[in-house]
Scaffold this motif. Structure first.
Motif, PDB file in Angstrom:
ATOM      1  N   PHE A  35       0.872  -1.173   0.000  1.00  0.00           N
ATOM      2  CA  PHE A  35       0.000   0.000   0.000  1.00  0.00           C
ATOM      3  C   PHE A  35       0.912   1.227   0.000  1.00  0.00           C
ATOM      4  CE2 PHE A  35      -2.325  -3.443   2.041  1.00  0.00           C
ATOM      5  CZ  PHE A  35      -3.517  -3.436   1.342  1.00  0.00           C
ATOM      6  N   ASP A  36       0.878   1.966  -1.075  1.00  0.00           N
ATOM      7  CA  ASP A  36       1.917   2.968  -1.315  1.00  0.00           C
ATOM      8  C   ASP A  36       1.481   4.376  -0.924  1.00  0.00           C
ATOM      9  OD1 ASP A  36       4.319   3.993  -2.094  1.00  0.00           O
ATOM     10  OD2 ASP A  36       3.885   3.960  -4.252  1.00  0.00           O
ATOM     11  N   LEU A  37       2.207   4.963   0.010  1.00  0.00           N
ATOM     12  CA  LEU A  37       2.038   6.369   0.371  1.00  0.00           C
ATOM     13  C   LEU A  37       3.076   7.252  -0.302  1.00  0.00           C
ATOM     14  CD1 LEU A  37       1.459   5.905   4.215  1.00  0.00           C
ATOM     15  CD2 LEU A  37      -0.255   6.710   2.579  1.00  0.00           C
ATOM     16  N   GLU A  38       4.016   6.625  -1.025  1.00  0.00           N
ATOM     17  CA  GLU A  38       5.129   7.384  -1.593  1.00  0.00           C
ATOM     18  C   GLU A  38       4.886   7.741  -3.057  1.00  0.00           C
ATOM     19  OE1 GLU A  38       9.992   7.239  -2.073  1.00  0.00           O
ATOM     20  OE2 GLU A  38       8.770   5.509  -2.500  1.00  0.00           O
ATOM     21  N   ASP A  39       5.550   7.062  -3.972  1.00  0.00           N
ATOM     22  CA  ASP A  39       5.577   7.474  -5.376  1.00  0.00           C
ATOM     23  C   ASP A  39       4.207   7.517  -6.052  1.00  0.00           C
ATOM     24  OD1 ASP A  39       8.288   7.795  -5.257  1.00  0.00           O
ATOM     25  OD2 ASP A  39       8.774   5.894  -6.237  1.00  0.00           O
ATOM     26  N   ALA A  40       3.299   6.646  -5.636  1.00  0.00           N
ATOM     27  CA  ALA A  40       2.005   6.551  -6.312  1.00  0.00           C
ATOM     28  C   ALA A  40       0.997   7.601  -5.849  1.00  0.00           C
ATOM     29  CB  ALA A  40       1.416   5.150  -6.113  1.00  0.00           C
ATOM     30  N   VAL A  41       1.385   8.431  -4.899  1.00  0.00           N
ATOM     31  CA  VAL A  41       0.458   9.418  -4.332  1.00  0.00           C
ATOM     32  C   VAL A  41       0.958  10.829  -4.618  1.00  0.00           C
ATOM     33  CG1 VAL A  41      -0.634  10.258  -2.216  1.00  0.00           C
ATOM     34  CG2 VAL A  41      -0.219   7.805  -2.520  1.00  0.00           C
ATOM     35  N   ALA A  42       0.079  11.663  -5.178  1.00  0.00           N
ATOM     36  CA  ALA A  42       0.435  13.051  -5.480  1.00  0.00           C
ATOM     37  C   ALA A  42       0.715  13.828  -4.186  1.00  0.00           C
ATOM     38  CB  ALA A  42      -0.699  13.720  -6.246  1.00  0.00           C
ATOM     39  N   PHE A  43       1.551  14.851  -4.297  1.00  0.00           N
ATOM     40  CA  PHE A  43       1.940  15.623  -3.122  1.00  0.00           C
ATOM     41  C   PHE A  43       0.735  16.144  -2.337  1.00  0.00           C
ATOM     42  CE2 PHE A  43       6.206  17.009  -5.212  1.00  0.00           C
ATOM     43  CZ  PHE A  43       6.694  15.722  -5.020  1.00  0.00           C
ATOM     44  N   ASP A  44      -0.274  16.658  -3.056  1.00  0.00           N
ATOM     45  CA  ASP A  44      -1.414  17.258  -2.362  1.00  0.00           C
ATOM     46  C   ASP A  44      -2.395  16.229  -1.824  1.00  0.00           C
ATOM     47  OD1 ASP A  44      -2.391  16.416  -4.779  1.00  0.00           O
ATOM     48  OD2 ASP A  44      -3.366  18.313  -5.305  1.00  0.00           O
ATOM     49  N   GLU A  45      -2.127  14.932  -2.036  1.00  0.00           N
ATOM     50  CA  GLU A  45      -3.003  13.874  -1.530  1.00  0.00           C
ATOM     51  C   GLU A  45      -2.353  13.053  -0.419  1.00  0.00           C
ATOM     52  OE1 GLU A  45      -3.896  11.635  -5.082  1.00  0.00           O
ATOM     53  OE2 GLU A  45      -5.742  12.764  -5.412  1.00  0.00           O
ATOM     54  N   LYS A  46      -1.098  13.337  -0.115  1.00  0.00           N
ATOM     55  CA  LYS A  46      -0.353  12.473   0.790  1.00  0.00           C
ATOM     56  C   LYS A  46      -0.925  12.443   2.204  1.00  0.00           C
ATOM     57  CE  LYS A  46       4.112  12.336  -1.596  1.00  0.00           C
ATOM     58  NZ  LYS A  46       4.156  10.871  -1.774  1.00  0.00           N
ATOM     59  N   VAL A  47      -1.337  13.556   2.719  1.00  0.00           N
ATOM     60  CA  VAL A  47      -1.888  13.583   4.079  1.00  0.00           C
ATOM     61  C   VAL A  47      -3.214  12.841   4.134  1.00  0.00           C
ATOM     62  CG1 VAL A  47      -2.740  15.062   5.927  1.00  0.00           C
ATOM     63  CG2 VAL A  47      -0.686  15.725   4.658  1.00  0.00           C
ATOM     64  N   ALA A  48      -4.095  13.120   3.189  1.00  0.00           N
ATOM     65  CA  ALA A  48      -5.400  12.455   3.163  1.00  0.00           C
ATOM     66  C   ALA A  48      -5.271  10.958   2.912  1.00  0.00           C
ATOM     67  CB  ALA A  48      -6.290  13.097   2.098  1.00  0.00           C
ATOM     68  N   ALA A  49      -4.229  10.561   2.189  1.00  0.00           N
ATOM     69  CA  ALA A  49      -4.047   9.142   1.860  1.00  0.00           C
ATOM     70  C   ALA A  49      -3.877   8.283   3.110  1.00  0.00           C
ATOM     71  CB  ALA A  49      -2.842   8.968   0.945  1.00  0.00           C
ATOM     72  N   ARG A  70       4.223   1.194   2.263  1.00  0.00           N
ATOM     73  CA  ARG A  70       5.428   1.974   1.944  1.00  0.00           C
ATOM     74  C   ARG A  70       5.178   3.435   2.283  1.00  0.00           C
ATOM     75  NH1 ARG A  70       8.563   2.399  -3.848  1.00  0.00           N
ATOM     76  NH2 ARG A  70       6.616   3.361  -4.542  1.00  0.00           N
ATOM     77  N   ILE A  71       6.026   3.957   3.140  1.00  0.00           N
ATOM     78  CA  ILE A  71       5.912   5.349   3.559  1.00  0.00           C
ATOM     79  C   ILE A  71       6.844   6.225   2.722  1.00  0.00           C
ATOM     80  CG2 ILE A  71       5.282   4.685   5.901  1.00  0.00           C
ATOM     81  CD1 ILE A  71       8.179   5.465   6.741  1.00  0.00           C
ATOM     82  N   ASN A  72       6.717   7.507   2.882  1.00  0.00           N
ATOM     83  CA  ASN A  72       7.693   8.434   2.320  1.00  0.00           C
ATOM     84  C   ASN A  72       8.949   8.408   3.194  1.00  0.00           C
ATOM     85  OD1 ASN A  72       6.251  10.201   0.066  1.00  0.00           O
ATOM     86  ND2 ASN A  72       4.752   9.839   1.689  1.00  0.00           N
ATOM     87  N   GLY A  73      10.052   8.822   2.637  1.00  0.00           N
ATOM     88  CA  GLY A  73      11.294   8.832   3.396  1.00  0.00           C
ATOM     89  C   GLY A  73      11.182   9.671   4.658  1.00  0.00           C
ATOM     90  N   ILE A  74      11.848   9.229   5.707  1.00  0.00           N
ATOM     91  CA  ILE A  74      11.798   9.946   6.973  1.00  0.00           C
ATOM     92  C   ILE A  74      12.323  11.373   6.823  1.00  0.00           C
ATOM     93  CG2 ILE A  74      12.688   9.992   9.347  1.00  0.00           C
ATOM     94  CD1 ILE A  74      10.597   7.881   8.931  1.00  0.00           C
ATOM     95  N   ASP A  75      13.182  11.582   5.845  1.00  0.00           N
ATOM     96  CA  ASP A  75      13.754  12.913   5.636  1.00  0.00           C
ATOM     97  C   ASP A  75      12.861  13.830   4.808  1.00  0.00           C
ATOM     98  OD1 ASP A  75      14.047  11.440   3.331  1.00  0.00           O
ATOM     99  OD2 ASP A  75      16.063  12.153   2.875  1.00  0.00           O
ATOM    100  N   THR A  76      11.661  13.373   4.446  1.00  0.00           N
ATOM    101  CA  THR A  76      10.713  14.213   3.716  1.00  0.00           C
ATOM    102  C   THR A  76       9.723  14.832   4.697  1.00  0.00           C
ATOM    103  OG1 THR A  76       9.030  12.496   3.339  1.00  0.00           O
ATOM    104  CG2 THR A  76      10.888  12.606   1.783  1.00  0.00           C
ATOM    105  N   GLU A  77       8.905  15.739   4.208  1.00  0.00           N
ATOM    106  CA  GLU A  77       7.939  16.398   5.095  1.00  0.00           C
ATOM    107  C   GLU A  77       6.793  15.486   5.514  1.00  0.00           C
ATOM    108  OE1 GLU A  77       5.093  19.222   2.996  1.00  0.00           O
ATOM    109  OE2 GLU A  77       6.724  19.112   1.502  1.00  0.00           O
ATOM    110  N   TRP A  78       6.640  14.325   4.858  1.00  0.00           N
ATOM    111  CA  TRP A  78       5.526  13.418   5.173  1.00  0.00           C
ATOM    112  C   TRP A  78       5.966  12.165   5.929  1.00  0.00           C
ATOM    113  CZ3 TRP A  78       6.721  14.696  -0.010  1.00  0.00           C
ATOM    114  CH2 TRP A  78       6.015  15.796  -0.505  1.00  0.00           C
TER     115      TRP A  78
END
Length: 285
Positions: A35-49, A70-78
């Motif tokens: 279940f992908d929170l990273e590459d497959a999700v647009a920036f403006d949808e990441k929080v809602a995802a 799969r999460i976004n990298g810890i060094d990203t804002e999400w």
């Protein structure tokens, strides 16, 4: 079921932001879902995802499919909030992208506690540190990120994947040394069944447990490629029977189809039959 005995033939990426895709995944014959929170999700949808995914996993209905987020990298804002969110949803494991060193897994484990961790292996630094990464106590599996790896290596695409064979094999050696699950990277041409079958065969020959997929159309080819064939099952059955008969006669080896069968061949045969049994059991759940 022990994780090493569990089938991971097909591991499908699903965008965590798409309710229809999340629902469809419940009926697909895949062994595991990322279940992908990273590459497959647009920036403006990441929080809602995060909430969309939580609702889907709370509802469940995914049966025996192994559930990895799969999460976004810890060094990203999400990434930090992603990691915290995954600890409160019905997932089997968390997947960290672009793992370069064991310290990356340490940082994630401080947040996720006892939750099993998988590592995306997709950078040159990660390849060079594969052995140390694989030895991390919380690590359960590795996922090859061949698209990012191709970009980082600045190599050309070849059907035989020659430019990245060293990287693939370094990760395979590391994973096998530590008893981890390891799945191959994606095949981008999702309408090219013949090309997919060739790459699956290569990955299976190399020792991968399965392959990550970007489209449901790739599931059938991949499941077939990474499952024991009828011929392999037949040979394994005969090898075990012949070896048992030889032992009963006081012999240490047997002969099947003109080839010597020793303890190591019997062990491999047993693994083939166990995998076939596990696949059958998974299909019935």
């Amino acid at each position: 079921m022990d994780l090493r005995q569990r089938p991971f033939r097909s591991v499908l990426y699903i965008p965590a932001s798409k309710p229809r895709a999340l629902d469809k995944a419940r009926s697909l014959q895949v062994d595991a879902i990322i279940f992908d929170l990273e590459d497959a999700v647009a920036f403006d949808e990441k929080v809602a995802a995060r909430e969309t995914l939580k609702e889907a996993l709370d509802t469940d209905g995914y049966g025996a499919r192994y559930k990895i987020v799969r999460i976004n990298g810890i060094d990203t804002e999400w990434g930090l909030e992603d990691a915290k969110a995954v600890t409160h949803i019905n997932a089997d494991a968390i997947l960290l992208p672009k793992v370069a060193a064991p310290a990356d897994l340490d940082a994630l484990a401080q947040i996720t506690g006892d939750l099993s961790i998988w590592a995306m292996m997709e950078t040159p630094r990660g390849m060079l540190n594969a052995s140390a990464i694989a030895a991390h106590p919380k690590l359960e599996g590795m996922v090859m990120g061949t698209n990012d790896l191709t970009k980082e290596l600045q190599c050309r695409f070849r059907a035989d994947r020659l430019p990245m064979l060293t990287s693939l094999q370094l990760c395979l050696l590391a994973a096998k040394a530590e008893g981890l699950v390891i799945v191959d990277g994606v095949y981008n041409a999702f309408k090219d069944d013949d090309g997919l079958a060739v790459e699956c065969e290569q990955g299976r020959d190399m020792g991968f447990d399965g392959k990550t997929l970007i489209h449901p159309a790739q599931v059938a080819v991949t499941n077939t490629a990474f499952a024991p064939s009828d011929a392999e099952i037949d040979l394994a059955t005969r090898q075990i029977a012949a070896f048992e008969a030889a032992k009963a006669d006081g012999q240490g080896v047997a002969v099947v189809d003109g080839r010597i069968v020793e303890n190591l061949h019997v062990a491999s045969a047993g693994e083939i039959l166990a995998k076939a049994k596990a696949i059958d059991a998974l299909a019935k759940e």
